[in-house]
Design a protein around this motif. Structure first.
Motif, PDB file in Angstrom:
ATOM      1  N   ASN A 180      -4.134  -1.503  -7.294  1.00  0.00           N
ATOM      2  CA  ASN A 180      -4.955  -0.332  -7.582  1.00  0.00           C
ATOM      3  C   ASN A 180      -6.252  -0.700  -8.299  1.00  0.00           C
ATOM      4  O   ASN A 180      -7.220   0.066  -8.274  1.00  0.00           O
ATOM      5  N   MET A 200       1.397   5.035  -2.530  1.00  0.00           N
ATOM      6  CA  MET A 200       0.957   6.273  -1.886  1.00  0.00           C
ATOM      7  C   MET A 200       2.095   7.294  -1.879  1.00  0.00           C
ATOM      8  O   MET A 200       3.272   6.939  -2.081  1.00  0.00           O
ATOM      9  N   GLN A 222       0.832  -1.200   0.000  1.00  0.00           N
ATOM     10  CA  GLN A 222       0.000   0.000   0.000  1.00  0.00           C
ATOM     11  C   GLN A 222       0.869   1.253   0.000  1.00  0.00           C
ATOM     12  O   GLN A 222       0.579   2.230  -0.710  1.00  0.00           O
ATOM     13  N   ALA A 256      -1.007   7.037  -5.808  1.00  0.00           N
ATOM     14  CA  ALA A 256      -2.217   7.774  -5.486  1.00  0.00           C
ATOM     15  C   ALA A 256      -1.862   9.099  -4.811  1.00  0.00           C
ATOM     16  O   ALA A 256      -0.923   9.147  -3.997  1.00  0.00           O
ATOM     17  N   THR A 302      -9.605   7.383  -4.139  1.00  0.00           N
ATOM     18  CA  THR A 302      -8.680   8.384  -4.684  1.00  0.00           C
ATOM     19  C   THR A 302      -8.086   7.902  -6.002  1.00  0.00           C
ATOM     20  O   THR A 302      -7.950   8.690  -6.960  1.00  0.00           O
ATOM     21  N   ARG A 333      -8.338   5.028  -0.121  1.00  0.00           N
ATOM     22  CA  ARG A 333      -7.235   5.016  -1.094  1.00  0.00           C
ATOM     23  C   ARG A 333      -7.737   4.602  -2.480  1.00  0.00           C
ATOM     24  O   ARG A 333      -7.361   5.221  -3.491  1.00  0.00           O
ATOM     25  N   MET A 373      -2.313  10.591  -2.221  1.00  0.00           N
ATOM     26  CA  MET A 373      -2.786  10.400  -0.847  1.00  0.00           C
ATOM     27  C   MET A 373      -1.571  10.128   0.035  1.00  0.00           C
ATOM     28  O   MET A 373      -0.738   9.264  -0.272  1.00  0.00           O
ATOM     29  N   TRP A 433      -1.859   8.196   6.243  1.00  0.00           N
ATOM     30  CA  TRP A 433      -3.156   7.570   6.460  1.00  0.00           C
ATOM     31  C   TRP A 433      -3.021   6.142   6.990  1.00  0.00           C
ATOM     32  O   TRP A 433      -3.953   5.609   7.599  1.00  0.00           O
ATOM     33  N   GLU A 465      -8.267   1.750   3.265  1.00  0.00           N
ATOM     34  CA  GLU A 465      -8.075   1.223   1.915  1.00  0.00           C
ATOM     35  C   GLU A 465      -9.222   1.640   0.996  1.00  0.00           C
ATOM     36  O   GLU A 465      -9.008   1.916  -0.194  1.00  0.00           O
TER      37      GLU A 465
END
Length: 557
Positions: free
Chosen positions: A511, A346, A342, A436, A422, A419, A438, A442, A416
């Motif tokens: 994604n 990001m 993840q 992303a 986004t 995310r 973001m 987070w 998630e």
């Protein structure tokens, strides 16, 4: 089958064994400097490559992110299962010192191979451009060298960690000193993990994988040199045989003597008292029938003591609670691995020039766990006892840990979902490796909550097994938590693979998947497992066999 059926015994006199010279003339606090240096070096080296393994597989070997997560789960499982094997080999054949030395050497060889995979272009595929769908997979030779290096390094890390703990405790005589050593042992492990997951991982990500692995190699080499230098001061314990032998003898004796007529007289059974080295002997007729001319036991695999039977029954009674720990740690194992993937998708920038390494995200769990362990021990637990008049029991601590881990999975699912929203809003779902818009911050709340849960259930499980297990199985008891973690990583691997086969939630490109659905499944499974734990805890009655705790102590199971 009645327990007395298992315990027809042979009476014989036990003499207290003489302490070998190596155990009386060596040891003491001076040896702990060598053990601490060895532990720090081995852990720095091991965590240095292990914490960043997923990123290395994805970026350098073009492995899909979910596949890299699965490989990392298998590696974590092996590393956490090996301490049990190391303990058995140390007790039965080689002793703790030699097992630790061999393991440290294997770790050194593994690091050399990993450096070769990072430095030689012929041992890895050409790099894959971000967003490209044409990425060359590693060749069979490249996979062989990669897996050989990981396997060797894993064997070294797994075989040395808890063996060094046992060896360090053996250098001390007073129980209080041993307790202090274990506190500093786990502090050294956590500190090494924090340094490796930040400084070394940063070097690997931002400067060079080869340089990062070379630092790990140097730390491992220094650790091995320090360890061998301390041999002249250390007590090298001699193998005493596997502690599982006594348990296995009970099973064999139960099968072989299932038709034996029971006696109602307590004196017809052998009661072994290791603390006082005394026995209760039946009549002289029994002695003549069950002794050889040299006074030794005639058939040790047909005869066992009541204490051995009770030891086996205690182990069996703890199995349900122990098994609930597997499904408690499985979500944590999945989360620890997937959080790295993840983070890769990001925004990890801190300012305009610094970028947080994806693998360093896991250090949040270590810092959180270390902080809350101290907070609980020094403030929360004493305050609870003052307010309620009784301490928070070990089973209650484990149960609260269950609830907090389930809560962390729910937070993970919601993060998630945001995310993915986004990603879809910016139409990036079709681009592998897309970032992303973001911030990686987070992910912090769910990792902090996992650290809180770990601070409760890990110490709680370790203390429960230690105090409830028979004294002869104490070294195995403390390694049971590691065994739970190892099995949990394998279960997590199987669970993720099953979900990949049955659904489309976990494609190679996360994604375009639905990772949030996986987290909601873990919330459901964790809730059911918590209910199972409550039933096991309700039915379990603590033996309280540990008599070393002071009567006025606040300790409670």
């Amino acid at each position: 089958m009645a327990k007395t059926t298992l315990s027809k015994l042979v009476p014989f006199n036990i003499e207290a064994p003489e302490m070998p010279d190596s155990m009386t003339k060596k040891g003491g606090f001076i040896t702990l400097f060598f053990i601490a240096g060895t532990l720090s070096g081995v852990m720095l080296s091991g965590f240095g490559w292990l914490a960043n393994l997923i990123v290395y597989l994805v970026q350098e070997f073009n492995v899909e992110s979910i596949n890299a997560t699965q490989i990392a789960n298998v590696v974590h499982g092996c590393i956490n299962l090996l301490p049990i094997l190391g303990a058995i080999i140390a007790d039965s054949f080689l002793g703790s010192f030699h097992v630790a030395a061999i393991s440290s050497f294997l770790s050194l060889l593994g690091m050399i191979l990993l450096i070769l995979t990072a430095r030689l272009s012929s041992l890895k595929p050409p790099p894959c451009e971000i967003g490209s769908s044409f990425c060359r997979a590693p060749s069979k030779l490249q996979y062989v060298v990669l897996y050989l290096s990981i396997t060797t390094a894993s064997a070294g890390l797994g075989g040395s960690r808890y063996t060094l703990a046992t060896l360090g405790a053996n250098q001390l005589d007073k129980p209080k000193d041993k307790d202090t050593f274990f506190n500093w042992f786990f502090f050294a492990v956590n500190a090494s993990g924090i340094i490796s997951s930040t400084a070394i991982v940063y070097v690997e990500d931002s400067i060079s994988w080869a340089l990062g692995y070379t630092i790990c190699l140097a730390a491992n080499f220094i650790a091995l040199a320090v360890f061998l230098a301390g041999q002249r001061f250390s007590r090298c314990d001699k193998p005493k045989g596997s502690p599982f032998t006594g348990l296995l003898r009970v099973v064999v004796a139960a099968v072989r003597k299932r038709k034996v007529v029971l006696s109602s007289r307590n004196e017809d059974y052998y009661h072994e008292h290791c603390e006082t080295s005394k026995v209760f002997e039946p009549s002289s007729d029994e002695n003549r029938r069950r002794h050889r001319s040299d006074g030794l036991i005639a058939r040790p695999w047909k005869l066992c003591s009541l204490e051995q039977v009770e030891n086996l029954r205690t182990v069996i009674r703890l199995v349900p609670i122990w098994s609930s720990g597997i499904f408690l740690i499985t979500p944590v194992a999945i989360q620890s691995s997937i959080a790295v993937t993840q983070a890769l998708s990001m925004d990890r920038h801190l300012g305009s020039n610094f970028k947080i390494p994806a693998a360093s995200i896991i250090v949040v769990i270590l810092v959180s766990s270390s902080f809350f362990v101290a907070l609980f021990d020094r403030f929360v637990f004493p305050t609870w006892q003052k307010l309620t008049g009784r301490p928070l029991t070990l089973l209650q601590r484990i149960g609260i840990g269950h609830v907090i881990i389930v809560l962390s999975m729910a937070i993970s699912a919601m993060v998630e979902s945001k995310r993915l929203k986004t990603i879809h809003d910016n139409k990036l779902e079709a681009l592998p490796g897309a970032i992303a818009p973001m911030q990686v911050w987070w992910l912090f709340p769910q990792l902090v909550v996992i650290g809180i849960g770990d601070a409760l259930h890990f110490p709680g499980q370790t203390a429960l097994y230690y105090h409830e297990f028979p004294a002869s199985l104490r070294s195995i008891a403390t390694a049971l938590v590691s065994l739970v973690v190892g099995i949990a990583f394998y279960v997590s691997t199987a669970l993720v693979d099953l979900i990949r086969r049955l659904t489309g939630w976990l494609p190679g490109n996360i994604n375009s998947g639905r990772l949030d659905n996986l987290y909601w499944i873990l919330v459901t499974a964790g809730t059911l497992n918590f209910m199972y734990f409550l039933v096991c805890a309700k039915l379990y009655k603590c033996r309280n066999i540990e008599k070393e705790v002071d009567a006025n102590s606040s300790f409670d199971i």
